[in-house]
Design an enzyme around this catalytic site. Structure first.
Site, PDB file in Angstrom:
ATOM      1  CB  SER A  31      -4.565  -6.439 -11.318  1.00  0.00           C
ATOM      2  OG  SER A  31      -4.221  -6.109 -10.008  1.00  0.00           O
ATOM      3  CG  HIS A  63      -8.303 -12.359 -15.491  1.00  0.00           C
ATOM      4  ND1 HIS A  63      -7.292 -11.530 -15.070  1.00  0.00           N
ATOM      5  CD2 HIS A  63      -8.944 -11.687 -16.463  1.00  0.00           C
ATOM      6  CE1 HIS A  63      -7.332 -10.397 -15.750  1.00  0.00           C
ATOM      7  NE2 HIS A  63      -8.333 -10.460 -16.600  1.00  0.00           N
ATOM      8  CG  HIS A  85      -4.415 -12.953  -4.769  1.00  0.00           C
ATOM      9  ND1 HIS A  85      -4.992 -13.154  -6.010  1.00  0.00           N
ATOM     10  CD2 HIS A  85      -3.588 -11.897  -4.903  1.00  0.00           C
ATOM     11  CE1 HIS A  85      -4.517 -12.251  -6.864  1.00  0.00           C
ATOM     12  NE2 HIS A  85      -3.656 -11.480  -6.223  1.00  0.00           N
ATOM     13  CE1 TYR A  87      -8.490 -11.882  -3.910  1.00  0.00           C
ATOM     14  CE2 TYR A  87      -6.473 -10.823  -3.139  1.00  0.00           C
ATOM     15  CZ  TYR A  87      -7.382 -11.096  -4.151  1.00  0.00           C
ATOM     16  OH  TYR A  87      -7.176 -10.583  -5.408  1.00  0.00           O
ATOM     17  CD  GLU A  88      -7.782 -15.773  -6.124  1.00  0.00           C
ATOM     18  OE1 GLU A  88      -8.401 -16.001  -7.173  1.00  0.00           O
ATOM     19  OE2 GLU A  88      -6.536 -15.702  -6.063  1.00  0.00           O
ATOM     20  CB  ALA A 115      -2.209  -3.259  -8.916  1.00  0.00           C
ATOM     21  CG  MET A 210      -4.682  -7.435  -0.679  1.00  0.00           C
ATOM     22  SD  MET A 210      -6.375  -7.513  -1.227  1.00  0.00           S
ATOM     23  CE  MET A 210      -6.960  -5.870  -0.733  1.00  0.00           C
ATOM     24  CB  SER A 211      -0.022 -10.345  -4.388  1.00  0.00           C
ATOM     25  OG  SER A 211       0.573  -9.162  -4.900  1.00  0.00           O
ATOM     26  CG  ASN A 234      -5.770   2.101  -4.114  1.00  0.00           C
ATOM     27  OD1 ASN A 234      -5.484   1.048  -4.689  1.00  0.00           O
ATOM     28  ND2 ASN A 234      -5.775   2.226  -2.803  1.00  0.00           N
ATOM     29  CG  HIS A 246     -12.404  -3.737  -7.082  1.00  0.00           C
ATOM     30  ND1 HIS A 246     -11.085  -4.023  -6.761  1.00  0.00           N
ATOM     31  CD2 HIS A 246     -12.752  -4.648  -8.018  1.00  0.00           C
ATOM     32  CE1 HIS A 246     -10.685  -5.074  -7.462  1.00  0.00           C
ATOM     33  NE2 HIS A 246     -11.674  -5.470  -8.225  1.00  0.00           N
TER      34      HIS A 246
HETATM   35  I1  8IG Z   1      -4.842  -2.240  -6.428  1.00  0.00           I
HETATM   36  O1  8IG Z   1      -5.204  -0.054  -0.955  1.00  0.00           O
HETATM   37  C1  8IG Z   1      -4.753  -2.347  -4.463  1.00  0.00           C
HETATM   38  N1  8IG Z   1      -4.426  -3.456  -3.825  1.00  0.00           N
HETATM   39  N2  8IG Z   1      -4.069  -4.145   0.776  1.00  0.00           N
HETATM   40  N3  8IG Z   1      -4.648  -2.077  -0.103  1.00  0.00           N
HETATM   41  C2  8IG Z   1      -4.316  -3.382  -0.277  1.00  0.00           C
HETATM   42  N4  8IG Z   1      -4.226  -3.940  -1.474  1.00  0.00           N
HETATM   43  C3  8IG Z   1      -4.466  -3.156  -2.530  1.00  0.00           C
HETATM   44  C4  8IG Z   1      -4.808  -1.806  -2.410  1.00  0.00           C
HETATM   45  C5  8IG Z   1      -4.902  -1.235  -1.131  1.00  0.00           C
HETATM   46  N5  8IG Z   1      -4.984  -1.320  -3.645  1.00  0.00           N
END
Ligand code: 8IG
Length: 271
Positions: A31, A63, A85, A87-88, A115, A210-211, A234, A246
């Site tokens: 992303s 997407h 991912h 998480y999906e 990201a 997360m990837s 972030n 988010h």
């Molecule tokens: I954009 O703060 C993004 N992806 N795990 N933690 C995790 N994944 C993210 C974060 C975050 N920000």
């Protein structure tokens, strides 16, 4: 069919549909990176991943998955848009299938972009970091399951040089302003607690996401060179004062997009 046969079949389909007989480089777009990738030039073809064997659809609204083909400075480049991912609800095999496919279609260099959250308060939103190493906290591996078939490397993959020192040196020469970092890969999709961020920091991580980690392992197993590029969107939970939002995370990605595109356009011709 085993995951390698599945990837080989998808690679044949991709080559046929794109008209590209073999790729040199593949870029998996995280992303924020997707928008900027237009700076690489006009694609010669766009293949929907829904028409390729073994691909699962991304669950992010609007997407659809695509693989764009481009020629950049004489290199055949595949841009993978629509990463999936854990998480999906996907398995590790499904998560790495796009990477196995583009490698089976010839790509020997894989750029994994994402990201992520930043643990270092001096590297806030908008900072691009070159991944030097990772800590896989997903508790799974793309190598889990049956042993790879004849002709493939052992499942006990050596990860000493997972993020290619050669490619990192190329990036350092071309873009000396970029720092490097260690990416901790969580399952998500919830963000971490401040205690989990503190744990990741203690473990030596500077980024949380997360990837990327499973794709990097699968690519290394297949002998590809891996470059990882993270956009800090972030500061991780507990590093900044407020809660994570988010939408703000997505906006940080949008704001950085043009710079990311320019960076990819600068780096891809060097790979
Ligand atoms: I954009 O703060 C993004 N992806 N795990 N933690 C995790 N994944 C993210 C974060 C975050 N920000």
């Amino acid at each position: 069919m085993n995951p390698y046969q599945l990837a080989s079949r998808a690679a044949d389909e991709l080559r046929y549909m794109s008209g590209v007989s073999s790729y040199d480089v593949a870029v998996v777009l995280g992303s924020g990176w997707r928008e900027g990738a237009e700076a690489l030039g006009e694609p010669t073809s766009e293949v929907s991943t829904s028409s390729l064997t073994g691909f699962v659809a991304p669950t992010v609204a609007g997407h659809e998955g695509h693989i764009l083909s481009l020629n950049v400075a004489g290199r055949n480049v595949a841009l993978v848009a629509g990463r999936v991912h854990l998480y999906e609800g996907n398995s590790a095999s499904q998560v790495v299938h796009p990477v196995r496919t583009v490698i089976a279609a010839g790509a020997k260099k894989i750029v994994l972009t994402n990201a992520c959250g930043g643990i270092d308060p001096t590297k806030g939103p908008g900072t691009v970091v070159v991944i030097r190493d990772h800590v896989n906290l997903t508790a799974t591996s793309p190598m889990e399951g049956a042993s790879p078939p004849e002709g493939y490397g052992s499942r006990f993959v050596d990860l000493t040089d997972l993020y290619s020192a050669r490619l990192r040196a190329l990036v350092r020469d071309a873009a000396p302003q970029l720092s490097d970092g260690v990416y901790a890969g969580f399952r998500g999709p919830h963000y971490e607690t401040p205690a989990e961020v503190a744990m990741a920091r203690t473990m030596g991580a500077t980024l949380v996401g997360m990837s990327t980690v499973l794709e990097a392992i699968a690519a290394r197993h297949l002998g590809a060179e891996v470059l990882g590029l993270s956009l800090v969107s972030n500061l991780a939970a507990g590093v900044s004062s407020g809660p994570l939002n988010h939408l703000e995370v997505l906006e940080a990605g949008q704001a950085a997009a043009s710079g990311l595109g320019a960076l990819l356009a600068q780096l891809v011709p060097l790979l």
